[in-house]
Design an enzyme around this catalytic site. Structure first.
Site, mmCIF file in Angstrom:
data_model
loop_
_atom_site.group_PDB
_atom_site.id
_atom_site.type_symbol
_atom_site.label_atom_id
_atom_site.label_comp_id
_atom_site.label_asym_id
_atom_site.label_seq_id
_atom_site.Cartn_x
_atom_site.Cartn_y
_atom_site.Cartn_z
ATOM 1 N N GLY B 216 -3.758 36.876 19.413
ATOM 2 C CA GLY B 216 -3.448 35.784 19.731
ATOM 3 C C GLY B 216 -2.543 35.479 20.736
ATOM 4 O O GLY B 216 -2.463 36.124 21.751
ATOM 5 N N SER B 217 -1.553 34.355 20.622
ATOM 6 C CA SER B 217 -0.502 34.044 21.841
ATOM 7 C C SER B 217 0.416 35.134 21.972
ATOM 8 O O SER B 217 0.731 35.130 23.121
ATOM 9 C CB SER B 217 0.153 32.727 21.308
ATOM 10 O OG SER B 217 -0.840 31.760 21.323
ATOM 11 N N THR B 218 0.550 36.042 20.984
ATOM 12 C CA THR B 218 1.510 37.106 21.198
ATOM 13 C C THR B 218 1.029 37.960 22.484
ATOM 14 O O THR B 218 1.942 38.654 23.324
ATOM 15 C CB THR B 218 1.467 38.035 20.243
ATOM 16 O OG1 THR B 218 0.347 38.640 19.636
ATOM 17 C CG2 THR B 218 2.107 37.290 18.805
ATOM 18 N N PHE B 219 -0.339 38.008 22.782
ATOM 19 C CA PHE B 219 -0.760 38.741 24.018
ATOM 20 C C PHE B 219 -0.477 38.049 25.390
ATOM 21 O O PHE B 219 -0.639 38.644 26.265
ATOM 22 C CB PHE B 219 -2.473 38.636 23.907
ATOM 23 C CG PHE B 219 -3.037 39.844 24.852
ATOM 24 C CD1 PHE B 219 -2.774 41.292 24.727
ATOM 25 C CD2 PHE B 219 -3.574 39.471 26.085
ATOM 26 C CE1 PHE B 219 -3.470 42.074 25.331
ATOM 27 C CE2 PHE B 219 -4.088 40.193 26.665
ATOM 28 C CZ PHE B 219 -3.991 41.634 26.691
ATOM 29 N N LYS B 220 0.113 36.826 25.212
ATOM 30 C CA LYS B 220 0.442 36.015 26.462
ATOM 31 C C LYS B 220 1.714 36.931 27.061
ATOM 32 O O LYS B 220 1.833 36.643 28.198
ATOM 33 C CB LYS B 220 0.905 34.864 26.065
ATOM 34 C CG LYS B 220 -0.342 33.942 25.909
ATOM 35 C CD LYS B 220 0.215 32.466 25.261
ATOM 36 C CE LYS B 220 -1.259 31.543 25.162
ATOM 37 N NZ LYS B 220 -0.794 30.589 24.059
#
Lengths: 444, 500
Positions: B216-220
C-alpha cells in the site's frame, strides 16, 4: 639366560628361540592395544575407566600367554606372526562386541576360551601334519556330512532365512564353519594324489586343452556342492567361499589356468541361474545396485552400514562414541561397519592390513612348503581366511553384493571363532613343520 | 608352485586394495554427501542424546532449552515462552526436522563449530558440554509488547535496529507452540504438525518474513526515493496538481485518492497526505519503469534478505512493463503496462512485501540510506559464558544516497508531525513514519493496515525501525493504516526506546 651361551645351541634352535621371543613381544603388544581399546570404549560410553580393566588385561595376557606356551611346547619352530595377528583381531572384535552388547561379549569370551583351548589341543594332537593326508577321505566325508547336516530334518534350523544351523540338544552351531576346514584337508590330500592326472591336458574343448572329463568329476562335484549350499541353505557367502577354495586349490595343484576359467564360467552360470530362479538372490543384487530404492526395507541394512562408515570418516568417532543399534547384525556380519565408524578409515585399514599380514604369513609358509600336501593345505587355509574376510568386507562396503559370512576372529559367533582357531593351529603346525626341513633352493 | 603362490598373493593384494579404495570412497570422498542425506538421522540422534545449548534473548529470557528425560532420547527440547518466539526459534523435532534458529545455528547449539570443539578438547573427559548458547538480538520486553499490542489480530510486527540490522522484535499471528511440534513422542508431534499444516491460517508460516502482502502507501517511500534519486523530483518541484483522481496513459481507469479528496502539491505535502494521484503520476509520466525498478531493487525487493532464519522470502516488484508505446511530454517512455506501473507506485497491483522488508525500508532511510543485514543472532557463548562468536554486522543493500535519505527522513518526520501518522508523536523522540492502507478490493471494503516508522531520542540517530501490518481490517480510508496499525507501532517504539 640360556641364550647367553650360544655355542650350546644350533643355529636352528637359535632361530626358534628368537621367533618365540618375537611372538611373545608381539602378543604383549597386541594385549596392550586391546586393553587400551577396552579402556577407551568404556571412556567413550561412560566417561569413566572400566572397573575391571585390570582384570581384563590379566585375562587377555593369561589367554595369549597360554596359547604362546602351547606353541613353545608343541610347535617351537612356528612362524611368529600367526598368533599375535589372530589375537589382535579377536581382541579388537571382543572390544567392539562388548561395546555393543555385554551379554554377547560374555558369551564371546567363553567362545574365545574354547577357541584357544581347541587351538592348543589341535597343536598337541596334530604333531605331524601329514597324518591328516592319510585321513583325507575321512575328512572329505566329514566335510560333506557337516555341510549337509543343516538340511537334515529335525536337527537343522532355519535362522534368519539361512539353513546353516544345527541344534542337537542345547548345543547349536554352524557346521559349515568346520566343514570348510575338513574340505580343505580333503582337497589338499586328494589333489596331491591326482595332480599329475589333473594337470595333463588330453582333451580339447574349443581353444582349450583340458584334462579328460573323467578327471573333471571333482570340479563338477564341488560346483554341485556349492550350488546345494547356495540353493538349499540360502548361504551365498559360504557357497562362494567353498567354490573359490576348491578352484584355487585345483589351480595351485595343477598350475592349469583352464581350471580357473572353467571354474569362473561354472560359477558365473550357477550364479546367473540362481539369480533368475531365486528371489532372495535377486534382492541381494538389486539392493547392491541401488539400496536407496527401498531405504527403510531391503536397503536399510546396507544404507545404515554406509552411513556408519561415512559418519566415521578418516579418524572415526572414537570407540564407544559412535551411534550403534542402527545396523541389523552389527555384532556379526556388520561388525566391520561399526569398526569403520568408531575407528575410521585408519582403524578399518589396520584391520584389513592385519588380514593381509595373516594371508602373507600363510602364503610364505606355502611357498617354503613347496609342492607338498602341507603346502597345498596352507594355500587352502590361507585362501579361506583371506577370501572370507574379503567377501564380508566387500559386502559391508557395497563393493560386492552382500553375502553374509562372519569376519574371521572379529565377528561374534562361537562356531566361526572356534573353527578359525583350529584353522590357525593348522597353519601354525604347517609353519613349524616346514621349518624343520633343510632349506631348499628357492626357485620360481 | 612358488609362482602360483606369488600369483595368489598378488591377487589377494589386489582384492584388498579394491576394499581399501572403496573404503576411501565411502569414508572420505562420499562421506559428506552420505551424512547429508535426508534419511540419515545420525547427526540428529547424536544431537538428541546430549544437552543442546539454550537460546536466550538479549535481555536474558530463556526461550529454548533442553531438559533431560529418562527415555530413548535423552533430551527434550523445551520452549518456556511457548508461541511467543516460535517463528524465530523454530522447532527442533527428532522426526519432523527443525526450523528457525534451531536449524540455522544447529552447529553452534550442538557444539559442532570449530571454536566450540576446541573448547571441548581442552576439557576432555569432563561431562561439561560443548553446546553453545545462542544469544538473540530480540528483546523480551519489546517482543512481549508486540504480542500484547497485536492483541490476537492477524498480522505482524517487525522491529529492527537501523544501525546494525539487529532484529529487536519479530512476532506474527497466528503462531504455534513449538513445544508440541518438538515433542519427542513422535506420534504426538506428528498429530500436531498435521493439524497445523491443515489449518487455513497457516500458523507455521512466519508472516513477518515468509509471506508477502501489498505494501500500500508505505511503498510511496520507495517511489519517492526513485523520484529523488533520478533528480526529477526535489523538495520544491514539481508541484503535482490538486486532483481527486489521476488517470494514467493508455487506460481510462482512474486511480483515486482516498475518499475522492482533492490532493496534490510538492513532495512533503503529497507524502504527508499520501496522495495516490501524485505518486501514480510521478511514476508513470515522470520516471518510467527503470528508476522505479532500480529503487525497488536498491531497497531489497526481488532479493531474498540474508536473515539468519529458515526460508525467508524475497519481496517482489515487477520488472517487465511491456514494450514502449510512446514518449511522455517529459521524455519518459510510456510502456504498454504503464497503468500497472502507476498502481505499483502506490503499493498495489504486483508489488508485494514482507513486513521485514518494509521495516528495512524505514531502517534504510533512518540509517543514511544503507540497509544493514537483518539478523537475529547477537552472539554465541560457550558453556563458561565466554563469547565465541559475534554476528558481524554489514550492509545488505544501499537503498539511497545519504542526501536522498536525508530528504526521505525529513518527509517521514513530517508525516508524524503533521500528516497521516500524527499518532506516533512522542515527546523527547524523533519519530518518522509512513502509513499504508492497502485496499483489497473487497465488498464491504477491507484493507491491510500498515505503519512503518523509525524512532530515536531527539537529535540522535534512530535506534529502532518498525513495520506493523494488520491484515484484512474492515474499512479502507486514508486513516485506516494510522488508526489501526499506529498504536501497535507506537507501543513497540516506546518499548524499544525503553519508555514503556
Amino acid at each position: 639366560m640360556r641364550t647367553a651361551t650360544p655355542e650350546l645351541v644350533t643355529p636352528a634352535e637359535f632361530v626358534r628361540r628368537r621367533r618365540r621371543t618375537t611372538e611373545l613381544g608381539l602378543l604383549v603388544l597386541a594385549g596392550l592395544i586391546i586393553g587400551g581399546a577396552y579402556a577407551l570404549a568404556s571412556l567413550g560410553r561412560n566417561s569413566s575407566l572400566p572397573a575391571d580393566v585390570g582384570l581384563f588385561l590379566m585375562g587377555i595376557f593369561g589367554l595369549v600367554v597360554a596359547a604362546h606356551l602351547a606353541v613353545r611346547r608343541f610347535a617351537p619352530a612356528a612362524d611368529a606372526l600367526f598368533l599375535p595377528l589372530a589375537a589382535l583381531l579377536n581382541g579388537l572384535g571382543y572390544v567392539f562386541i562388548s561395546r555393543l552388547d555385554t551379554d554377547l561379549a560374555a558369551k564371546q569370551l567363553g567362545w574365545t576360551l574354547v577357541g584357544i583351548g581347541l587351538f592348543v589341543l589341535t597343536l598337541a594332537v596334530v604333531r605331524d601334519i601329514r597324518v591328516l593326508q592319510r585321513y583325507r577321505y575321512t575328512f572329505g566325508l566329514i566335510g560333506f556330512v557337516l555341510l549337509v547336516l543343516p538340511l537334515v530334518p529335525g536337527i537343522g534350523r532355519n535362522i534368519n532365512g539361512s539353513r546353516i544351523w544345527v541344534a542337537i540338544g542345547p548345543v547349536s552351531f554352524q557346521p559349515g564353519e568346520f566343514a570348510k576346514i575338513a574340505l580343505a584337508i580333503f582337497f589338499a590330500g586328494y589333489l596331491m594324489d591326482r595332480r599329475e592326472l589333473l594337470g595333463t591336458a588330453t582333451f580339447r574343448v574349443g581353444p582349450f586343452n583340458v584334462p579328460h572329463p573323467r578327471y573333471f568329476g571333482p570340479v563338477l562335484l564341488a560346483w554341485g556342492l556349492s550350488l546345494v549350499v547356495m540353493i538349499f541353505q540360502k548361504d551365498l557367502g559360504s557357497a562362494l567361499l567353498f567354490f573359490v577354495l576348491f578352484v584355487v586349490m585345483l589351480w595351485a595343484a595343477t598350475g592349469r589356468a583352464s581350471y580357473l576359467v572353467a571354474g569362473g564360467v561354472l560359477f558365473g552360470a550357477g550364479a546367473f541361474a540362481s539369480w533368475g530362479a531365486f528371489s532372495h538372490v535377486q534382492t541381494r543384487v538389486s539392493v547392491w545396485l541401488d539400496p536407496w530404492a527401498d531405504p527403510s526395507g531391503k536397503g536399510y541394512q546396507i544404507i545404515q552400514s554406509a552411513y556408519a562408515l561415512a559418519w566415521g570418516g578418516t579418524t572415526g568417532t572414537g570407540i564407544g562414541l559412535g551411534i550403534s543399534g542402527r545396523i541389523p547384525y552389527q555384532e556379526t556380519d556388520f561388525i566391520f561397519a561399526i569398526i569403520g565408524e568408531e575407528l575410521g578409515l585408519l582403524g578399518a585399514t589396520v584391520v584389513l592390513c592385519t588380514f593381509l599380514l595373516l594371508a602373507g604369513s600363510g602364503l610364505r609358509v606355502a611357498r617354503v612348503a613347496g609342492e607338498t600336501f602341507e603346502g597345498l593345505l596352507a594355500i587352502g587355509l590361507t585362501t579361506l581366511l583371506a577370501v572370507q574376510a574379503f567377501i564380508i568386507v566387500a559386502g559391508v562396503t557395497r563393493l560386492l553384493p552382500l553375502t553374509g559370512v562372519t569376519l574371521p576372529f572379529v565377528s561374534y559367533g562361537g562356531s566361526s571363532l572356534v573353527a578359525n582357531y583350529v584353522l590357525l593351529a593348522l597353519l601354525v603346525r604347517i609353519s613349524a613343520t616346514v621349518d624343520q626341513r633343510p632349506p631348499r633352493p628357492v626357485s620360481g | 608352485m612358488n609362482k602360483r603362490v606369488r600369483t595368489l598373493g598378488v591377487v589377494i593384494m589386489c582384492l584388498y586394495a579394491a576394499l581399501f579404495v572403496k573404503l576411501n570412497l565411502v569414508q572420505v570422498f562420499q562421506a559428506e554427501s552420505l551424512n547429508d542425506r535426508p534419511d540419515n538421522t545420525r547427526s540428529l540422534q547424536r544431537d538428541f542424546n546430549r544437552p543442546r545449548g539454550d537460546i536466550v534473548t538479549s535481555d536474558g529470557a530463556v526461550v529454548a532449552t533442553s531438559e533431560a528425560r529418562r527415555a530413548a532420547l535423552r533430551y527434550q527440547r523445551v520452549y518456556p515462552k511457548a508461541e511467543l518466539y516460535a517463528h524465530t526459534t523454530g522447532f527442533f523435532s527428532f522426526t519432523l526436522g527443525s526450523a528457525g534458529v534451531e536449524r540455522t545455528y544447529n552447529d553452534e547449539l550442538s557444539g559442532r563449530t570449530p571454536s566450540l570443539r576446541l573448547r571441548e578438547l581442552t576439557g576432555l573427559f569432563q561431562e561439561d558440554s560443548s553446546a553453545g548458547t545462542v544469544v538473540l538480538t530480540l528483546q523480551d520486553k519489546v517482543q512481549s509488547v508486540a504480542r500484547q499490542a497485536l492483541a490476537g489480530r492477524t498480522g505482524s510486527v517487525v522491529a529492527v535496529d537501523p544501525r546494525d540490522g539487529s532484529v529487536l522484535a519479530m512476532y506474527s499471528n497466528p503462531t504455534y507452540d513449538p513445544n508440541a511440534v518438538s515433542n519427542n513422542d513422535a506420534a504426538a508431534a506428528r498429530r500436531t504438525k498435521d493439524l497445523l499444516d491443515a489449518s487455513p491460517e497457516k500458523p507455521l508460516l512466519a508472516r513477518s518474513y515468509q509471506d508477502r502482502f501489498f505494501p500500500g502507501s508505505t511503498f510511496k517511500i520507495v517511489t519517492a526515493a526513485a523520484g529523488l534519486t533520478s533528480g526529477k523530483v526535489t523538495e520544491t518541484a514539481p508541484s503535482y496538481p490538486v486532483v481527486t483522481s489521476y488517470t494514467p496513459p493508455l487506460t481510462t481507469r482512474p486511480i483515486r485518492n482516498f475518499g475522492n479528496k482533492p490532493c496534490g502539491g510538492t513532495l512533503f505535502v503529497i507524502f504527508d497526505r499520501s496522495c495516490n494521484s501524485s505518486f501514480a503520476q510521478m511514476a508513470s509520466e515522470q520516471l518510467g519503469p527503470e528508476p522505479m525498478v532500480a529503487a525497488a531493487r536498491s531497497a531489497g525487493f526481488d532479493k531474498v534478505p540474508p536473515i539468519d532464519l529458515t526460508r525467508p522470502v524475497a519481496s517482489t516488484y515487477p520488472t517487465d512493463f511491456g514494450p514502449v508505446v510512446r514518449t511522455s511530454p517529459d521524455g519518459v517512455p510510456i510502456h504498454a503496462d504503464t497503468p500497472r506501473l502507476a498502481q505499483t507506485a502506490i503499493g498495489q497491483n504486483d508489488v508485494a512485501a514482507t513486513p521485514l522488508q518494509m521495516a528495512l525500508v524505514a531502517a534504510g532511510v533512518a540509517n543514511g540510506g544503507s540497509v544493514m543485514r537483518p539478523h537475529v543472532m547477537a552472539e554465541v557463548r560457550a558453556a563458561d559464558g565466554a563469547v565465541v562468536d559475534k554476528y558481524a554486522a554489514g550492509e545488505w543493500t544501499r537503498f539511497v544516497t545519504p542526501e536522498v535519505a536525508d530528504v526521505l527522513r525529513r518527509a517521514m518526520l513530517s508525516d508524524v508531525a503533521q500528516g497521516t501518522a500524527t499518532g506516533l508523536q512522542l515527546s523527547g523522540a524523533d519519530v518518522g513514519a509512513k502509513t499504508g492502507t492497502a485496499q483489497l478490493g473487497t465488498e464491504p471494503p477491507t484493507s491491510h493496515a500498515w505503519m512503518v516508522a523509525f524512532a530515536g531520542p531527539t537529535g540522535q540517530p534512530a535506534s529502532v525501525a518498525v513495520a506493523v501490518l494488520i491484515e484484512r481490517v474492515p474499512g479502507a480510508s486514508d486513516q485506516t493504516g494510522g488508526r489501526v496499525a499506529g498504536p501497535v507501532a507506537r507501543a513497540v517504539i516506546q518499548a524499544a526506546l525503553g519508555r514503556s
